[in-house]
Scaffold this active site. Structure first.
Site, mmCIF file in Angstrom:
data_model
loop_
_atom_site.group_PDB
_atom_site.id
_atom_site.type_symbol
_atom_site.label_atom_id
_atom_site.label_comp_id
_atom_site.label_asym_id
_atom_site.label_seq_id
_atom_site.Cartn_x
_atom_site.Cartn_y
_atom_site.Cartn_z
ATOM 1 N N GLY A 157 2.054 1.548 -2.576
ATOM 2 C CA GLY A 157 1.548 0.890 -1.279
ATOM 3 C C GLY A 157 2.938 0.601 -0.513
ATOM 4 O O GLY A 157 3.803 1.408 -0.412
ATOM 5 N N SER A 158 2.733 -0.380 0.293
ATOM 6 C CA SER A 158 3.899 -0.845 1.154
ATOM 7 C C SER A 158 5.165 -0.982 0.956
ATOM 8 O O SER A 158 6.179 -1.135 1.720
ATOM 9 C CB SER A 158 3.349 -1.807 2.291
ATOM 10 O OG SER A 158 2.195 -1.513 3.083
ATOM 11 N N THR A 159 5.641 -1.191 -0.492
ATOM 12 C CA THR A 159 6.875 -1.194 -0.923
ATOM 13 C C THR A 159 7.533 -0.102 -0.620
ATOM 14 O O THR A 159 8.904 0.085 -0.465
ATOM 15 C CB THR A 159 6.836 -1.583 -2.408
ATOM 16 O OG1 THR A 159 6.116 -0.376 -2.927
ATOM 17 C CG2 THR A 159 6.279 -3.110 -2.713
ATOM 18 N N LYS B 31 7.712 1.298 2.332
ATOM 19 C CA LYS B 31 8.355 0.960 3.539
ATOM 20 C C LYS B 31 9.902 0.715 3.548
ATOM 21 O O LYS B 31 10.503 0.927 4.584
ATOM 22 C CB LYS B 31 7.336 0.233 4.206
ATOM 23 C CG LYS B 31 6.113 0.694 4.777
ATOM 24 C CD LYS B 31 5.234 -0.353 5.345
ATOM 25 C CE LYS B 31 3.790 0.186 5.674
ATOM 26 N NZ LYS B 31 2.740 -1.009 5.746
#
Length: 603
Positions: free
Chosen positions: A291-293, A295
């Protein structure tokens, strides 16, 4: 010069043979001289001497075994040739695993005088002994295994009974005093002295080689840090009714693993009773869409290549269309977002536009440099290979920018994020302690300036972005949340979420100062009254904050309380001391002038 030939007696036997023949010739000489009585005396004396010597040897041997039962095992050179293993200790010398003498109890029914008395006495001193096994042993016609392994205390209780027919055999047994704490990192071994999992397997030859002198094998783990992580992770996973959970704490400047947890756990003293889910070390042996980790990587690449600055503005009010697919945000913004805002608001639309602007070739080169394209290079042999897209087209490049379409292990993610916040050096994670003050060279992935920018951005995310619940008073925590819908049977399922938080503390100080990464991952959490949701910011982030709050004193991180002035998105972070002398340096999140693409991207 002595000559030998096949079948010729060895020198020792030749000496004995010559002496016996000499004695026989003495007997014959006595008989020939007419002194037969001397011949008889010589023979009686010789036989008596042989019996005396034999009985003395037997007496000495029996006494030696009775008084020093462990000496026989020690003199066999148990060392690395036997099942022995050196003790395992943490970085401060605290015992994690050791071989202890245990005993196996056998029963020989032929020597039992009173079976009823023996049966009653054994069941009294060994309450866990199976009655059916005891009855079968009583009815057997030969010596039969009865119980074991017994501790020295249990052996003493049975020995004190003084009952005939009971026989003990000593054998080493691996003991894990922490039970389930750190079980996956420590691992376990079999009765033959071979490591089967964790550090026991990874460092098997070294541990066995140290068995002879009992010199302990140290691990990088800190038992105090491990206990705090185990406690908080178990509490969160239980409260959130999670399918599983992972926790990892590392020193990003050395790559040392200070703690590693996988929930549910097991007791290595009774590994055979654990289920497959309990035995699996999900921190290493499982891969996930994180997921957004991701980013953290996407923004770092954008900054390092010079394709964006923190002030670069992207159109994020409408979805990002790629062919027939439209990427949307969970909470769409009503205005365009800068790169800083994209990170703080965790915008998938913005992250995908950054990745597309950088381009597929550069993104994949950086991903590979961050260690995301191979099994994490840690000593643990369970380290799993990632699942990568078959084709790096614009669709997959956009998806990987926010942690979809690519599955990696938590240790691989931790090593990659560590390289973003330690000054830009990729360091493999290790279970072995690094000399105090040492700084492994690693390999350059991003520039130091990019690393400073990311530290400032991650700190700001905890102060005012999606990671607010991870903040620990005075410890200058930074980080990034992640919430990924899980893929089941080839489709994303909205109500099956992998929630995560990758945190770092302290974010201030010199770029080479000791800094610690805390990764928390909750697999399929269920929203409760305390969390109010299932996302990383509501489940994993607060768990990380509690862990950081507990472990900071053990790691020597002092609390410094400051007031942080929130500036416009184009500015950096400024720490305003709350009292004279309590200064704090937070990394400035300003963009470098005319940055050049990092030459490390292709390494």
């Amino acid at each position: 010069m002595s000559l030998t030939y096949p079948g010729m007696p060895a020198p020792g036997w030749r000496w004995i043979k010559e002496r016996l023949w000499g004695l026989e010739r003495a007997f014959e000489k006595a008989r020939a001289s007419g002194r037969a009585e001397n011949d008889a005396r010589f023979r009686i004396f010789a036989v008596l001497a042989l019996f005396v010597v034999g009985f003395l040897c037997l007496a000495v041997g029996a006494t030696r075994l009775a008084l020093f039962p462990g000496l026989e095992i020690a003199t066999r050179g148990g060392g690395s040739e036997g099942p022995g293993r050196a003790p395992l200790v943490d970085r401060h010398g605290v015992l994690l695993a050791a071989d202890l003498p245990y005993y196996t109890l056998y029963l020989d029914p032929r020597d039992v005088w009173d079976r009823k008395e023996t049966r009653a006495a054994l069941l009294e001193v060994l309450p866990e002994l199976s009655e059916s096994r005891l009855d079968r042993a009583m009815a057997a016609t030969r010596r039969t295994f009865l119980a074991g392994p017994l501790s020295p205390a249990e052996r003493e209780r049975v020995h004190a009974l003084g009952l005939p027919g009971l026989v003990f055999e000593q054998e080493p047994r691996r003991l894990y005093p922490l039970a389930g704490s750190g079980a996956h990192l420590i691992g376990f071994s079999d009765t033959g002295g071979q490591g089967l999992s964790g550090a026991e397997r990874a460092l098997n030859e070294r541990i066995r080689a140290g068995a002879a002198d009992r010199y302990p094998t140290p691990l990088s783990v800190d038992l105090r840090v491990q206990a705090a992580l185990d406690d908080e992770l178990s509490a969160a996973a239980t409260r959130l009714q999670a399918k599983g959970a992972v926790g990892l704490i590392t020193n990003v400047q050395t790559g040392e693993v200070l703690a590693m947890s996988s929930w549910p756990t097991f007791d290595p003293n009774h590994a055979g009773e654990a289920s497959a889910d309990q035995l699996r070390n999900s921190a290493v042996a499982s891969v996930f869409e994180m997921g957004s980790t991701f980013k953290v990587f996407t923004v770092a690449v954008g900054l390092d290549t010079g394709q964006v600055t923190l002030e670069t503005l992207f159109q994020t009010t409408r979805g990002q269309r790629i062919g027939s697919r439209v990427i949307r945000d969970l909470h769409a913004a009503d205005h365009d977002l800068t790169v800083t805002d994209i990170f703080l608001k965790s915008s998938n639309i913005g992250a995908s536009q950054i990745a597309l602007k950088v381009g597929g070739p550069a993104m994949t080169q950086y991903f590979e440099a961050f260690g995301l394209f191979r099994a994490a290079p840690i000593e643990l042999l369970e380290s799993a290979r990632p699942i990568l897209p078959r084709e790096w087209n614009p669709n997959t490049v956009a998806s990987t920018s926010f942690g979809h379409a690519i599955s990696v292990s938590p240790v691989a993610l931790a090593a990659g994020v560590g390289s973003v916040v330690n000054g830009g050096r990729y360091l493999p994670l290790t279970l072995q302690p690094v000399r105090a003050g040492a700084r492994p060279e690693g390999r350059r992935v991003i520039r130091e300036e990019t690393s400073r920018q990311m530290l400032g951005l991650m700190r700001r995310n905890v102060l005012e972005g999606s990671g607010r619940r991870a903040n620990a008073a005075g410890l200058r925590v930074g980080g990034k949340t992640g919430s990924a819908e899980k893929v089941i049977e080839g489709r994303y399922v909205r109500d099956k979420v992998l929630a995560s938080f990758a945190g770092v503390f302290p974010t201030d100080g010199d770029i080479g100062d000791d800094r610690y990464l805390v990764l928390i991952m909750i697999d399929e959490p269920v929203a409760d009254a305390e969390s109010g949701g299932r996302t990383g910011g509501l489940t994993a982030a607060p768990t990380a904050g509690k862990v950081i709050d507990r472990i900071a004193p053990f790691l020597g991180v002092n609390r410094r309380f400051e007031q942080v002035a929130a500036l416009p998105a184009t500015a950096g972070l400024v720490a305003v001391p709350s009292a004279p002398g309590s200064t704090a340096r937070l990394p400035q999140a300003s963009a470098p002038a005319a940055p050049a693409p990092s030459s490390a991207a292709g390494r």
